[in-house]
Design an enzyme around this catalytic site. Sequence first.
Site, PDB file in Angstrom:
ATOM      1  N   LEU A   1      12.495 -19.597  -2.557  1.00  0.00           N
ATOM      2  CA  LEU A   1      11.560 -18.902  -1.943  1.00  0.00           C
ATOM      3  C   LEU A   1      10.116 -19.362  -2.732  1.00  0.00           C
ATOM      4  O   LEU A   1      10.210 -19.279  -3.909  1.00  0.00           O
ATOM      5  CB  LEU A   1      11.486 -17.429  -2.081  1.00  0.00           C
TER       6      LEU A   1
ATOM      7  N   HIS B   1       3.127   2.815  -8.938  1.00  0.00           N
ATOM      8  CA  HIS B   1       3.120   1.512  -9.197  1.00  0.00           C
ATOM      9  C   HIS B   1       4.391   0.849  -9.837  1.00  0.00           C
ATOM     10  O   HIS B   1       4.800  -0.313  -9.564  1.00  0.00           O
ATOM     11  CB  HIS B   1       1.961   1.160 -10.062  1.00  0.00           C
TER      12      HIS B   1
ATOM     13  N   ASP C   1       0.766  -1.156   0.064  1.00  0.00           N
ATOM     14  CA  ASP C   1      -0.091   0.015  -0.016  1.00  0.00           C
ATOM     15  C   ASP C   1       0.855   1.336  -0.061  1.00  0.00           C
ATOM     16  O   ASP C   1       1.694   1.180   0.637  1.00  0.00           O
ATOM     17  CB  ASP C   1      -1.015  -0.032   1.276  1.00  0.00           C
TER      18      ASP C   1
END
Length: 240
Positions: A131, A37, A20
């Site tokens: 990961l 973004h 956010d």
Amino acid sequence: MKIMDRSQLQAPNHVAIILDGNGRWAKKRLLPRKAGHVAGSKTVEKICEDAYNLGINYLTVYAFSTENWKRPEDEVNALMKLLRQYLKDCIKRSTKNNMCVRVIGDITPLAEDMKESIRELEEATKNNTGLHFQVALNYGSRDEMIRGIRKMAGDLKSGSLQAEDISETVFEKYLDTSGIPDPDLMIRTSGEMRLSNFMLWQLAYTEFYFTDVLWPDFDKAELQKAIDYYNGRERRYGGV
């Protein structure tokens, strides 16, 4: 080069992050929201590497929610363009970093080329052992549960599932996160303190960490602060 023993690191097994603050980051710099973004996507790339190096095994990020379609059309188009390119680049990056990538959410409304990129990405990385990286794309927890219930109803109707066999474990198999451990730590950036329809079922016993740092400014040091907070919590089970 010294080989790091990740088994000695004290970190949560699974961290979920609500990304956010991209828009506010851009506004502070008098830039268009698109720039925020773009900056945020670069932070995702860096945090994936940082998370693994700090001992985290699973990382889930909230990239695009079911509610995000309500944003201005030009911003949605910019996000889709960015996600489209990210998915393409992610195959090469994930292969290099031995990262296993999975997309959670309802991808049916997405453009065909994006859906194909998702299928290629998941297939190409499914055997990677580094990961485990989950991208929540067109994801909403309520939507996820409703879709799961519909699948369950279909199995009940066909007779492949019996009502008396339904349990939490069985229900979890119908969720997008089937086979993925629940998050131990949830981080939300930019100072907001709500879940925004993110992993409502999976976060039932998760530690929450909220920071005022905007997502594009979030880095390894900030992630370590969240891990330190998690390690400092006294977790109780069974209401004790």
